[in-house]
Design an enzyme around this catalytic site. Structure first.
Site, PDB file in Angstrom:
ATOM      1  N   ASP A   6       0.885  -1.167   0.000  1.00  0.00           N
ATOM      2  CA  ASP A   6       0.000   0.000   0.000  1.00  0.00           C
ATOM      3  C   ASP A   6       0.923   1.218   0.000  1.00  0.00           C
ATOM      4  O   ASP A   6       1.543   1.534   1.015  1.00  0.00           O
ATOM      5  CB  ASP A   6      -0.880  -0.045   1.266  1.00  0.00           C
ATOM      6  CG  ASP A   6      -1.652   1.265   1.492  1.00  0.00           C
ATOM      7  OD1 ASP A   6      -1.578   2.160   0.636  1.00  0.00           O
ATOM      8  OD2 ASP A   6      -2.318   1.361   2.542  1.00  0.00           O
ATOM      9  N   LYS A  68       2.995  11.546  -3.439  1.00  0.00           N
ATOM     10  CA  LYS A  68       2.023  10.760  -4.213  1.00  0.00           C
ATOM     11  C   LYS A  68       1.066  11.683  -4.976  1.00  0.00           C
ATOM     12  O   LYS A  68       0.565  11.326  -6.040  1.00  0.00           O
ATOM     13  CB  LYS A  68       1.240   9.837  -3.270  1.00  0.00           C
ATOM     14  CG  LYS A  68       0.246   8.924  -3.978  1.00  0.00           C
ATOM     15  CD  LYS A  68      -0.353   7.926  -3.022  1.00  0.00           C
ATOM     16  CE  LYS A  68      -1.471   7.125  -3.641  1.00  0.00           C
ATOM     17  NZ  LYS A  68      -2.049   6.162  -2.695  1.00  0.00           N
ATOM     18  N   GLU A 145      -7.169   0.588  -4.773  1.00  0.00           N
ATOM     19  CA  GLU A 145      -7.206   0.544  -3.305  1.00  0.00           C
ATOM     20  C   GLU A 145      -8.521  -0.008  -2.757  1.00  0.00           C
ATOM     21  O   GLU A 145      -8.504  -0.882  -1.879  1.00  0.00           O
ATOM     22  CB  GLU A 145      -6.915   1.945  -2.740  1.00  0.00           C
ATOM     23  CG  GLU A 145      -5.453   2.313  -2.928  1.00  0.00           C
ATOM     24  CD  GLU A 145      -5.100   3.766  -2.665  1.00  0.00           C
ATOM     25  OE1 GLU A 145      -3.939   4.133  -2.849  1.00  0.00           O
ATOM     26  OE2 GLU A 145      -6.003   4.535  -2.290  1.00  0.00           O
ATOM     27  N   ASP A 168     -13.032   5.622   2.260  1.00  0.00           N
ATOM     28  CA  ASP A 168     -11.601   5.682   2.596  1.00  0.00           C
ATOM     29  C   ASP A 168     -11.205   7.119   2.943  1.00  0.00           C
ATOM     30  O   ASP A 168     -11.068   7.969   2.066  1.00  0.00           O
ATOM     31  CB  ASP A 168     -10.797   5.175   1.377  1.00  0.00           C
ATOM     32  CG  ASP A 168      -9.289   5.167   1.629  1.00  0.00           C
ATOM     33  OD1 ASP A 168      -8.855   5.670   2.681  1.00  0.00           O
ATOM     34  OD2 ASP A 168      -8.557   4.646   0.770  1.00  0.00           O
TER      35      ASP A 168
END
Ligand code: AMP
Length: 567
Positions: A6, A68, A145, A168
């Site tokens: 992850d 990211k 994800e 999330d």
């Protein structure tokens, strides 16, 4: 050996499949979460994880975080004298996780399944694969994800067709995805979110509440100074976590010999966070609408991301969906576990098929325009044509008019970005278009932008009066490195020295002492200075046992200091 990773915005984790189950692998500091932070240490060596995170405040020019967010773009981040692409920084995190597994199991790790947000476009996915390659990992598969979270919960083993919603909420981003499982195929039916909504926004609100409550206090230190602002956020995060366990918690700001404090209760928190909770609803509604599904038709609601540990969020989700969400796994661990499940399935040649429907154009695309301001013409304005996050392929058209009398041509300058001004956006290309001479405003130019699945942007113009068409094709992929560039980056990364793994615990303590020294004043500062000197002396002695004993003692004292127990 194949691992599941992850690669998160704030934290990253790695998991392996052992004896029939997915298992997370701790890092050199014995933590499961490795902060996605990369820095250079004092000797110019690469430092990854918590020790680098500690140095974000004390050595901001030598440390990078949140990279990211830039994956798939050509945006570079500066560390010391060098500039790094986001995939290079990500590769350092990946390499560190790879080594953690190799150390633990004594086997080389050659392959990985890496998770990416469902909305990542082609360039962002390619950049993630390249990050793997730069870390010496073969990445045959990326996994979305939310799909990984579903796998961790074993939802792929269901016989009947099912629908799931994955909620999330991480440190800085919020993603909602709706998944459908049908005949062994997991499909992302819809995904929506807010790239700037996460735990940090909750912390900002708490800081504001603290500052407002202290408005009348004397001698408050300058709260906007970066050091103090950073400390306030850390304290807000601590208080927010504490309020998940107890009904009230005290927010403390120390400065010099003085301190200011404010008690917050769960009830106050619920009021304070009302506006943020309301913002969470919009992407949920969008995702449900896009997937044409009603909340009552969902078979499961999964909570993912550290911020969903907040009881307030759990209650809100339960209220919205009329049921308790699935929380048997730790919300910050399920994606890595799911990536390891996919890795195991792949090793057995039974990988779950995944279909991704959502692909979006991640930036706004537009052109430069001029505005008549009084007597003069002001250039440099940005007019969007395709808005960011439009689902691709997409085509949009807008009309423009000439601004000068008898102008002979128009220069069409194409940009990507979110600023009102083109100078702050990225120039993608331009072309000159002839127009018939006429008074200002009489000639109309239609501009059509078409953005396709491969990241190709076509700008087409039509001069209405003459019917003349022109076209400009822009390969909007500055974010993807070519195979030659990858080889060059690999060679230059190989030159970099990496901070030794067995020194990480000591570097973490040194970095933490430095941060706390900067944060405090007066007597406390002197004590921290004394502690740092003592630790340095013991480190110089190279007596492993003495180093370990003092380290354990000092870490405990610093924990007490940060929890407000130590005065
Ligand atoms: P992630 O991006 O999933 O690693 O999540 C990071 C976010 O989770 C940060 O904003 C943390 O403050 C938040 N978080 C982690 N643990 C807790 C907790 N126990 N209570 C509330 N928030 C938490």
């Amino acid at each position: 050996m194949i691992v599941g990773i992850d690669l998160g915005t704030t934290n990253s984790l790695v998991a392996v499949w052992r004896e029939g189950a997915a298992e997370l692998v701790p890092n050199a500091l014995d933590n499961l979460l490795t902060p996605s932070v990369v820095g250079l240490d004092d000797e110019g060596r690469i430092l990854v994880g918590l020790a680098a995170k500690e140095r974000l405040q004390t050595h901001p020019h030598l440390t990078a975080a949140l990279f990211k967010r830039h994956m798939g773009s050509a945006h570079e981040l500066q560390l010391g004298h060098r500039r790094f692409r986001p995939e290079e920084l990500s590769s350092m995190v990946l390499r560190s996780l790879k080594e953690d597994v190799e150390r633990r199991y004594g086997e080389p790790v050659t392959e990985a399944v890496i998770s990416v947000p469902a909305y990542f476009n082609d360039a962002q996915r390619k950049a993630t694969k390249i990050a793997g390659e730069l870390a010496g990992l073969k990445v045959e598969r990326l996994i979305n994800e939310p799909t990984a979270a579903a796998l961790a919960y074993g939802l792929h083993q269901r016989d009947a067709a099912s629908s799931f919603l994955v909620f999330d909420l991480g440190g800085g981003t919020f993603d909602v995805s709706i998944l459908e499982l049908f005949d062994g195929v997991m499909e992302v039916r819809a995904s929506a979110g807010d790239n700037y909504l996460g735990g940090e926004d909750f912390d900002d609100l708490l800081v504001q509440a603290f500052v407002a409550a202290q408005a009348g206090s004397q001698d408050l230190p300058p709260l906007t100074e970066p050091d103090i602002a950073h400390r306030l956020r850390r304290e807000a995060e601590r208080v927010r976590h504490a309020l998940g366990q107890s009904d009230s918690a005290t927010f403390v700001l120390r400065h010099g010999d003085r301190q200011w404090q404010q008690v917050f209760t769960q009830t106050q928190l619920a009021d304070l966070y009302g506006p943020l909770l309301a913002r969470l609803r919009t992407p949920i509604e969008t995702a449900l609408r896009d997937a044409r599904i009603r909340p009552s038709e969902l078979d499961e609601v999964l909570l993912v991301g550290g911020t969903t540990r907040m009881p307030l969020i759990r209650r809100m989700v339960a209220g919205l969906f009329g049921r308790f969400p699935s929380i048997t796994l730790n919300p910050d661990e399920s994606i890595a576990l799911g990536a390891a499940v996919q890795a195991a399935l792949k090793a057995r040649d039974a990988a779950l098929e995944e279909v991704v429907l959502t692909d979006v154009c991640p930036y706004t695309l537009g052109i430069e325009t001029a505005l008549n301001v009084g007597e003069s013409v002001e250039v440099g304005h940005y007019t969007p044509i395709i808005e960011r996050n439009s689902v691709v392929p997409v085509s949009r058209v807008k009309s423009f008019r000439t601004v000068h009398d008898h102008q002979r041509h128009v220069i069409l300058r194409v940009y990507q970005g979110e600023s009102r001004w083109v100078k702050e956006n990225i120039h993608l290309g331009e072309m000159e278009i002839d127009v018939p001479m006429a008074p200002a405003g009489e000639i109309e130019l239609e501009v059509r932008f078409t953005y396709d699945n491969n990241g190709l942007l076509e700008a087409e113009t039509l001069v209405s009066r003459t019917g003349e068409r022109r076209s400009l094709v822009i390969e909007n992929n500055p974010g993807v490195l070519s195979p030659e560039e990858i080889q060059a980056r690999l060679a230059s990364l190989a030159q970099l020295k990496v901070h030794p793994r067995d020194q990480q615990v000591n570097s973490l303590l040194t970095a933490r002492l430095e941060r706390l020294y900067q944060e405090n004043l007066g007597e406390l500062r002197q004590q921290l200075d004394h502690m740092a000197n003592r630790f340095k002396q013991v480190l110089d002695s190279q007596d492993d046992r003495a180093i370990r004993d003092l380290r354990v003692q000092l870490m405990r004292q610093l924990d007490e200091l940060e929890q407000g127990v130590w005065q």
